[in-house]
Scaffold this motif. Sequence first.
Motif, PDB file in Angstrom:
ATOM      1  N   PRO A  63     143.977  62.946  74.657  1.00  0.00           N
ATOM      2  CA  PRO A  63     143.999  64.044  73.685  1.00  0.00           C
ATOM      3  C   PRO A  63     142.668  64.211  72.957  1.00  0.00           C
ATOM      4  O   PRO A  63     142.339  65.308  72.524  1.00  0.00           O
ATOM      5  N   LEU A  64     141.887  63.145  72.845  1.00  0.00           N
ATOM      6  CA  LEU A  64     140.575  63.264  72.198  1.00  0.00           C
ATOM      7  C   LEU A  64     139.650  64.211  72.944  1.00  0.00           C
ATOM      8  O   LEU A  64     138.801  64.853  72.353  1.00  0.00           O
ATOM      9  N   GLU A  65     139.812  64.285  74.265  1.00  0.00           N
ATOM     10  CA  GLU A  65     138.961  65.156  75.075  1.00  0.00           C
ATOM     11  C   GLU A  65     139.473  66.594  75.095  1.00  0.00           C
ATOM     12  O   GLU A  65     138.812  67.470  75.639  1.00  0.00           O
ATOM     13  N   GLN A  66     140.671  66.823  74.548  1.00  0.00           N
ATOM     14  CA  GLN A  66     141.262  68.159  74.536  1.00  0.00           C
ATOM     15  C   GLN A  66     141.647  68.548  73.105  1.00  0.00           C
ATOM     16  O   GLN A  66     142.555  69.338  72.900  1.00  0.00           O
ATOM     17  N   ARG A  69     142.448  72.399  66.682  1.00  0.00           N
ATOM     18  CA  ARG A  69     143.094  72.457  65.361  1.00  0.00           C
ATOM     19  C   ARG A  69     144.610  72.312  65.475  1.00  0.00           C
ATOM     20  O   ARG A  69     145.270  71.885  64.545  1.00  0.00           O
ATOM     21  N   GLU A  70     145.171  72.663  66.604  1.00  0.00           N
ATOM     22  CA  GLU A  70     146.617  72.595  66.806  1.00  0.00           C
ATOM     23  C   GLU A  70     147.093  71.208  67.236  1.00  0.00           C
ATOM     24  O   GLU A  70     148.286  70.941  67.266  1.00  0.00           O
ATOM     25  N   THR A  71     146.188  70.304  67.577  1.00  0.00           N
ATOM     26  CA  THR A  71     146.568  68.970  68.028  1.00  0.00           C
ATOM     27  C   THR A  71     147.125  68.159  66.867  1.00  0.00           C
ATOM     28  O   THR A  71     146.505  68.084  65.809  1.00  0.00           O
ATOM     29  N   ASP A  72     148.284  67.592  67.075  1.00  0.00           N
ATOM     30  CA  ASP A  72     148.898  66.727  66.070  1.00  0.00           C
ATOM     31  C   ASP A  72     148.293  65.335  66.228  1.00  0.00           C
ATOM     32  O   ASP A  72     148.447  64.716  67.281  1.00  0.00           O
TER      33      ASP A  72
END
Length: 138
Positions: A63-66, A69-72
């Motif tokens: 997830p760090l690579e993607q 602002r919407e990432t929880d």
Amino acid sequence: MSNDTHPSYANVKPTHDHDESKLDPFEIEFRAEYRDNRGPREPFVNEHGVVIGDHDYVSSQSPLEQWSRETDPSVMAGEQWVHPYKDIGFRTRENRDLFEKGIAPASSLFMHPVHATSSSVEFDDDEYFPVPEVLDEP
């Protein structure tokens, strides 16, 4: 690899195409009470498809690579993101004292050098953190 030793590692899969050396730069000599039920020793693939414990901290599945602002941020929480034996955090003085010597970290109140951090006590910043008088004399 035995995943049944710690429930947090129940869904991980071993990987055999990454660094599996016995001499690992992030491993420490854990006391016996901290070696039991830790989880796998070799690198593994977590439930998100990210290899953990290979020291290659960039993974296209992470997830760090993607991140957006919407990432929880909670998606990166949990033990499936930390290798139980090969984590850079084990090299800190506090962790080495605990895991190698059995010395628990000293607990103390968090103190900020400028701001009062307690929510239960209100301080006047000028009274609590007095500003010294500055004389304009040479």
